[in-house]
Write an enzyme that holds these catalytic residues in place. Structure first.
Site, short mmCIF file in Angstrom:
data_model
loop_
_atom_site.label_atom_id
_atom_site.label_comp_id
_atom_site.label_asym_id
_atom_site.label_seq_id
_atom_site.Cartn_x
_atom_site.Cartn_y
_atom_site.Cartn_z
CE LYS A 159 -10.56 8.37 5.27
NZ LYS A 159 -9.57 7.64 4.70
CG ASP A 175 -4.35 9.84 -0.42
OD1 ASP A 175 -5.52 9.01 -0.56
OD2 ASP A 175 -3.64 9.77 0.32
CB THR A 226 -9.28 4.55 2.77
OG1 THR A 226 -9.91 5.69 2.51
CG2 THR A 226 -8.02 4.75 3.50
NE ARG A 232 -10.86 1.59 10.14
CZ ARG A 232 -11.50 2.95 9.91
NH1 ARG A 232 -12.79 2.83 10.24
NH2 ARG A 232 -10.98 4.13 10.08
CD GLU A 276 4.16 -14.04 4.57
OE1 GLU A 276 5.01 -14.65 4.12
OE2 GLU A 276 4.14 -13.59 5.77
CE1 TYR A 294 0.81 -14.59 7.66
CE2 TYR A 294 0.77 -16.22 9.50
CZ TYR A 294 1.20 -15.06 9.04
OH TYR A 294 1.61 -14.07 9.83
N1 DSN Z 1 -8.13 9.84 9.43
C1 DSN Z 1 -8.73 10.06 8.25
C2 DSN Z 1 -9.51 11.37 8.15
O1 DSN Z 1 -10.36 11.40 9.13
O2 DSN Z 1 -9.66 12.02 7.02
C3 DSN Z 1 -7.62 10.24 7.22
O3 DSN Z 1 -6.78 9.25 7.28
#
Ligand code: DSN
Length: 416
Positions: free
Chosen positions: A226, A197, A223, A232, A53, A51
């Site tokens: 990707k 974003d 994120t 993730r 925090e 933990y």
């Molecule tokens: N779920 C993602 C995507 O596939 O683009 C976006 O959050």
């Protein structure tokens, strides 16, 4: 016998099956990728026990010295990688990162404006049944009906009409370059905050093959998993004056303890993205997307906007088969080992359940070492499956060829 198998054979079997599924199929989901062995290793460490925090040096629990070291490294790398004043690396996802930005900068009921979900926007940019659409007064801009692109004079008119408190630039299904400089000018003209974003394109941005939002945006969220090829999770980058509000919005505003094992994996991924090879990787993602798009066009499939500038493309299935839906098409392809997702296309007469589109992206296949020649092969298989109308013999034939082909391109973290 593996360590998990000994205590939990059911979970072990499902994990093994997933390892095999990934190895034997071609991942064309634009938002997925394959992490490196070091990133994967960090996720499976005892850091998960802790933990922590608070923030480095200011924790609510004892015993956080090592977590502090890791989180400080992660923050420093995120700032350096994106050229940001401040980074918060604790958000558990991209949606959590957006939630924290709204909380940091806006009061409930404030006006936010993002891209229409059915034109390629994201649910956390104001979808009615998402928190963003429930807690904020939402309006949207969309793409032009003819060009299917964001025409910035139209975006400007929409923003001037609505005068939001925060403008959101970013998309989940938009195959073209986003003009962050133009978004910045519009936000300045209206006097609103700008959130970029960049979840989908973060790897392309830091790899130098997509324009950078940082000079124009007050906040940048992404994120990590990707095109950036990390674990993730999400991060927030922002200007100095918003640093405290962002940190407080993440904790205690909307999260409790951070995930130290994930933060370590993020730090490793950022280190990897700072290496010269990553620039090459980002360029290869785009080259592969162009090659796949060109090959699909040559087979007679219409692509939304006519092609791609980034890592993804949207196929309008009606162009070759008026009856074919994205739901059915993605199912046939999956049976043959080609994994994609159904997707709405702009002005789609169908619903999100069926869709007229398929979305393909090249981050994962590029990680496996595939290049433009292989993209032509993928397009051929996709065309074979779709034009044979899901013929079982064809699916079986392609599935065999795909499995054979995948052996030539092992997933990096699975290489011996
Ligand atoms: N779920 C993602 C995507 O596939 O683009 C976006 O959050």
């Amino acid at each position: 016998m593996g360590i998990i198998e000994k205590v939990d054979p059911q979970i072990a079997a499902a994990i093994d099956a997933e390892v095999a599924r990934q190895a034997h199929t071609i991942e064309l989901i634009a938002s997925e990728n394959h992490v490196s062995a070091p990133v994967l290793a960090a996720l499976g460490t005892v850091l998960t026990d802790k933990y922590a925090e608070g923030s480095p040096g200011r924790r609510y629990y004892r015993g956080c010295d090592n977590i502090d070291t890791i989180e400080r490294l992660c923050i420093d790398r995120a700032k350096a990688l994106f050229g940001a004043d401040h980074a918060n690396v604790q958000p558990h996802s991209g949606t959590s990162a957006n939630l924290a930005v709204y909380m940091a900068a806006l009061k409930p009921g404030a006006k936010i404006m993002g891209m229409r979900l059915d034109h390629g926007g994201h649910l956390s940019h104001g979808m009615k049944i998402n928190f963003s659409g429930m807690w904020y007064a939402v309006s949207h801009y969309g793409v032009d009906r003819q060009s299917e692109r964001l025409e910035m004079d139209q975006v400007r008119q929409a923003v001037l009409a609505e005068r939001p408190d925060m403008l959101i630039a970013g998309a989940s299904a938009y195959p073209r370059t986003i003009d962050f400089a133009a978004f910045g000018r519009i936000a300045q003209e209206v006097g609103c905050l700008l959130l970029a974003d960049v979840a989908h394109i973060a790897g392309l941005i830091v790899g130098g093959v997509h324009p950078h939002p940082m000079p124009y945006a007050d906040f940048v969220t992404t994120t990590n998993h990707k095109t950036l090829r990390g674990p993730r999770g999400g991060i927030i980058l922002c200007r100095k004056q918003f640093a405290k509000a962002v940190d407080q919005a993440v904790f205690p505003g909307m999260q409790g303890g951070p995930l130290p094992h994930v933060i370590a994996a993020k730090a490793i991924a950022f280190h990897e993205a700072m290496q010269p090879e990553f620039k090459w990787y980002a360029a290869a993602i785009v080259a592969n997307a162009k090659a796949l798009a060109d090959a699909l066009l040559a087979h007679g499939w219409r692509l939304v906007t006519g092609g791609t500038d980034n890592h993804m493309m949207l196929v309008d299935l009606r162009s070759r088969d008026p009856e074919l839906t994205g739901d059915v098409a993605s199912g046939w392809l999956a049976e043959a080992g080609i994994i994609s997702n159904k997707n709405m296309i702009p002005f789609d007469p169908r619903t999100t359940k069926d869709t007229s589109g398929l979305r393909f992206g090249t981050p994962a296949v590029t990680t496996r070492g595939m290049r433009p020649d292989q993209m032509a092969q993928l397009a051929q298989w996709i065309d074979d499956i779709l034009t044979s109308h899901g013929n079982q013999e064809m699916i079986t034939k392609v599935a065999g060829a795909v499995e054979e082909f995948c052996r030539e391109f092992p997933i990096p973290a699975q290489r011996g």
